[in-house]
Scaffold this motif. Structure first.
Motif, PDB file in Angstrom:
ATOM      1  N   TRP A 148       0.846  -1.198   0.000  1.00  0.00           N
ATOM      2  CA  TRP A 148       0.000   0.000   0.000  1.00  0.00           C
ATOM      3  C   TRP A 148       0.877   1.243   0.000  1.00  0.00           C
ATOM      4  N   HIS A 149       0.558   2.182  -0.877  1.00  0.00           N
ATOM      5  CA  HIS A 149       1.242   3.472  -0.920  1.00  0.00           C
ATOM      6  C   HIS A 149       0.199   4.569  -0.766  1.00  0.00           C
ATOM      7  N   PRO A 150       0.480   5.606   0.012  1.00  0.00           N
ATOM      8  CA  PRO A 150      -0.476   6.717   0.095  1.00  0.00           C
ATOM      9  C   PRO A 150      -0.546   7.458  -1.232  1.00  0.00           C
ATOM     10  N   PRO A 151      -1.712   7.994  -1.570  1.00  0.00           N
ATOM     11  CA  PRO A 151      -1.811   8.760  -2.830  1.00  0.00           C
ATOM     12  C   PRO A 151      -1.055  10.083  -2.716  1.00  0.00           C
ATOM     13  N   TRP A 152      -0.680  10.605  -3.869  1.00  0.00           N
ATOM     14  CA  TRP A 152       0.041  11.881  -3.924  1.00  0.00           C
ATOM     15  C   TRP A 152      -0.924  12.965  -4.363  1.00  0.00           C
ATOM     16  N   TYR A 403       1.335  -2.861  -9.949  1.00  0.00           N
ATOM     17  CA  TYR A 403      -0.045  -2.421  -9.721  1.00  0.00           C
ATOM     18  C   TYR A 403      -0.121  -0.895  -9.852  1.00  0.00           C
ATOM     19  N   ASN A 404      -1.057  -0.415 -10.650  1.00  0.00           N
ATOM     20  CA  ASN A 404      -1.239   1.024 -10.871  1.00  0.00           C
ATOM     21  C   ASN A 404      -2.180   1.559  -9.786  1.00  0.00           C
ATOM     22  N   PHE A 405      -1.601   2.218  -8.758  1.00  0.00           N
ATOM     23  CA  PHE A 405      -2.432   2.605  -7.614  1.00  0.00           C
ATOM     24  C   PHE A 405      -2.976   4.027  -7.708  1.00  0.00           C
ATOM     25  N   GLN A 406      -2.506   4.830  -8.654  1.00  0.00           N
ATOM     26  CA  GLN A 406      -3.056   6.188  -8.775  1.00  0.00           C
ATOM     27  C   GLN A 406      -2.831   6.729 -10.177  1.00  0.00           C
ATOM     28  N   ARG A 407      -3.808   7.499 -10.644  1.00  0.00           N
ATOM     29  CA  ARG A 407      -3.694   8.192 -11.927  1.00  0.00           C
ATOM     30  C   ARG A 407      -4.019   9.667 -11.705  1.00  0.00           C
ATOM     31  N   VAL A 408      -3.168  10.529 -12.211  1.00  0.00           N
ATOM     32  CA  VAL A 408      -3.304  11.970 -11.978  1.00  0.00           C
ATOM     33  C   VAL A 408      -3.322  12.683 -13.327  1.00  0.00           C
ATOM     34  N   HIS A 409      -4.236  13.633 -13.463  1.00  0.00           N
ATOM     35  CA  HIS A 409      -4.214  14.532 -14.624  1.00  0.00           C
ATOM     36  C   HIS A 409      -4.508  15.928 -14.093  1.00  0.00           C
ATOM     37  N   ALA A 410      -3.465  16.666 -13.772  1.00  0.00           N
ATOM     38  CA  ALA A 410      -3.629  17.994 -13.177  1.00  0.00           C
ATOM     39  C   ALA A 410      -4.099  18.992 -14.229  1.00  0.00           C
ATOM     40  N   ALA A 411      -4.889  19.949 -13.807  1.00  0.00           N
ATOM     41  CA  ALA A 411      -5.381  20.987 -14.710  1.00  0.00           C
ATOM     42  C   ALA A 411      -4.214  21.862 -15.161  1.00  0.00           C
ATOM     43  N   VAL A 412      -4.334  22.369 -16.392  1.00  0.00           N
ATOM     44  CA  VAL A 412      -3.272  23.234 -16.907  1.00  0.00           C
ATOM     45  C   VAL A 412      -3.364  24.600 -16.234  1.00  0.00           C
ATOM     46  N   GLN A 413      -2.263  25.348 -16.319  1.00  0.00           N
ATOM     47  CA  GLN A 413      -2.227  26.695 -15.751  1.00  0.00           C
ATOM     48  C   GLN A 413      -3.284  27.572 -16.422  1.00  0.00           C
ATOM     49  N   PRO A 414      -3.993  28.402 -15.652  1.00  0.00           N
ATOM     50  CA  PRO A 414      -5.010  29.273 -16.267  1.00  0.00           C
ATOM     51  C   PRO A 414      -4.413  30.108 -17.392  1.00  0.00           C
ATOM     52  N   HIS A 458      -8.250   4.750   1.518  1.00  0.00           N
ATOM     53  CA  HIS A 458      -7.823   4.512   0.131  1.00  0.00           C
ATOM     54  C   HIS A 458      -7.375   3.052  -0.005  1.00  0.00           C
ATOM     55  N   PRO A 459      -8.327   2.106  -0.012  1.00  0.00           N
ATOM     56  CA  PRO A 459      -7.935   0.691  -0.075  1.00  0.00           C
ATOM     57  C   PRO A 459      -7.370   0.316  -1.437  1.00  0.00           C
ATOM     58  N   VAL A 460      -6.571  -0.725  -1.425  1.00  0.00           N
ATOM     59  CA  VAL A 460      -6.020  -1.258  -2.681  1.00  0.00           C
ATOM     60  C   VAL A 460      -7.112  -2.080  -3.353  1.00  0.00           C
ATOM     61  N   SER A 461      -7.576  -1.630  -4.519  1.00  0.00           N
ATOM     62  CA  SER A 461      -8.617  -2.384  -5.238  1.00  0.00           C
ATOM     63  C   SER A 461      -7.931  -3.454  -6.076  1.00  0.00           C
ATOM     64  N   TRP A 462      -7.477  -4.474  -5.350  1.00  0.00           N
ATOM     65  CA  TRP A 462      -6.633  -5.499  -5.984  1.00  0.00           C
ATOM     66  C   TRP A 462      -7.359  -6.823  -6.009  1.00  0.00           C
ATOM     67  N   LYS A 463      -7.293  -7.502  -7.141  1.00  0.00           N
ATOM     68  CA  LYS A 463      -7.781  -8.874  -7.266  1.00  0.00           C
ATOM     69  C   LYS A 463      -6.627  -9.706  -7.799  1.00  0.00           C
TER      70      LYS A 463
END
Length: 472
Positions: A148-152, A403-414, A458-463
């Motif tokens: 388990w890794h904490p999300p960023w 295992y891919n535990f997080q996906r991030v897509h940050a908003a672009v600068q205004p 933030h549980p690991v949704s692992w099977k």
């Protein structure tokens, strides 16, 4: 009917077939119009033939057994006897019985004439069983439960560059970091506050690579102007140039234990430089397209390159020659990262991310799911692998399990276009508590671990899924 029985149903007496009921009265030893001798039959007597198998047999593939097919019907004694007496024994069976070895055991036509002792027969049977068990389909490997890794989470956006931010590096003392940009400047920022400390000018085109030496107060940079520069950070001036590349220089790295600089270029080569004398020690040629990334380590192989020709090469630093070429990727390899603790590395390409073992580059596994042009990879000692892509997405993976535990897509600068969403470089700071990304919206984004997150929130949704260990 007797001829039909012999010709058509003789070979399948012991196979499951449908029941045949018929009544027949015929003279004893009668012959047909062609003179063929017919089966003798019991005159004036009803004969019932029931030919059936000894196993339940469904009516077709994929059809469940019915009550009718589950019953094992056996032929009546009188019918079986009359059929056995009536059928002449075939010549081949007579010959086989005559030549059969004693003890009634079956012998294959190609087998040896010597009869084997019982012990040896048992041994052969055991060996056969072992062989059969080896041939049985093995259970596919499953992914072990990931750590388990904490999300960023994003907590700071730093702006100041006037062009795409193409490269980033954190200094060994963890006080500041440096970025290179398409605005042709190199900027030095305070890590704690995010404030600009210094701007360095000198490149005449996009700055594509920066790195800070751990052995001396030097900063090295390279760019699309074919130049490789060494900056003295005490005077903030260029003190050395390394001339030799014939086209844009896309990346660079420093050897951790000796004063050697390695650069890679669009001219399809990587070059090894002596930091002090500025001499080109080796030109590593072999790639057939631009070399996009290069990494150094103290252990063998000491140099690893990834190229737009889809290959990865592991190099012998002393000889200046290729040790191994890895051809598994189908598309350009723009990013390579070495694990700080394990003797392994990963490579990123639009087809997938692949993990490899040193020293020979044996394949470990694929990390699939980041379907974009991967520009950058970084990993920390906790086993968090980060991949940054051209479309602005960032995926975080558990190194051991993939295992891919997080996906991030940050908003672009205004004020920026959505199409200016892209990550060109990323790096952890020395404490590994901050993640910095260099982006196409001219900003540097800083992420940190979410302190409030737990395994419950933030549980690991692992099977236990089957691992896809395809090589290509």
């Amino acid at each position: 009917m007797a001829i039909k029985l012999r010709n058509e149903y003789g070979p399948v007496l012991h196979m499951p077939t449908s029941k045949e009921n018929f009544k027949e009265k015929c003279p004893q030893n009668a012959s047909d119009s062609y003179g063929h001798k017919q089966y003798p039959a019991n005159q004036g007597q009803e004969v019932e033939y029931l030919v059936t198998g000894t196993h339940p047999y469904p009516p077709g593939p994929g059809v469940a057994l019915t009550a009718d097919t589950k019953i094992q019907r056996m032929p009546s004694e009188s019918a079986a006897q009359s059929l056995a007496v009536a059928l002449p024994s075939s010549q081949t069976r007579v010959d086989a019985n005559r030549n059969a070895p004693a003890g009634g055991e079956y012998r294959h036509p190609g087998a040896s004439d010597r009869s084997q002792p019982a012990g040896m027969t048992a041994a052969v049977m055991e060996a056969g069983n072992a062989k059969n068990s080896a041939l049985m389909a093995k259970k596919a490997p499953t992914m072990p439960k990931p750590q388990w890794h904490p999300p960023w989470k994003l907590y700071r956006v730093i702006s100041g560059h006037l062009g795409w931010v193409r490269c980033i590096a954190v200094e060994p003392g963890n006080q500041w970091f440096v970025t290179g940009s398409a605005d042709r400047t190199i900027k030095i920022w305070d890590l704690a506050s995010g404030k600009l400390k210094l701007s360095l000018t000198g490149h005449i085109s996009t700055v594509r690579g920066v790195i800070v030496s751990t052995r001396s107060p030097y900063l090295f940079s390279c760019g699309e102007d074919k130049q490789v520069k060494c900056w003295d950070l005490e005077y903030n001036k260029v003190i050395r140039h390394y001339h030799g590349h014939l086209s844009a220089v896309y990346g660079l790295d420093l050897h951790p234990t000796i004063d050697v600089l390695v650069t890679c270029s669009r001219d399809s080569t990587a070059r090894i430089w002596d930091v002090r004398t500025k001499a080109s020690v080796h030109t590593l040629s072999g790639h057939t397209n631009a070399v996009a990334t290069v990494r150094c380590q103290a252990a063998e192989p000491q140099i690893i390159t990834g190229s737009h020709d889809t290959t990865i090469r592991l190099w012998d630093l002393v000889a200046g020659k290729t040790r191994v070429t890895l051809t598994n990727h189908k598309k350009s390899v723009r990013a390579v990262v070495l694990h700080p603790r394990h003797y392994t590395f990963a490579s990123g390409s639009p087809d997938n991310i692949k993990q490899w073992k040193f020293p020979d580059g044996s394949f470990i596994q694929n990390l699939s799911g980041h379907n974009a042009i991967i520009n950058t990879l970084t990993v920390n000692s906790d086993g968090v692998l980060v991949s940054g892509a051209d479309n602005g997405t960032m995926h975080l993976w558990d190194w051991r399990t993939g295992y891919n535990f997080q996906r991030v897509h940050a908003a672009v600068q205004p004020g920026s276009l959505d199409s200016e969403s892209g990550i060109f470089a990323c790096a952890f700071d020395q404490s590994e508590s901050r993640l910095l990304t260099a982006e196409a919206d001219k900003t540097i984004k800083v992420y940190k671990e979410d302190d409030t997150a737990t395994e419950e929130t933030h549980p690991v949704s692992w099977k236990p899924e089957i691992i896809k260990r395809k090589r290509f």
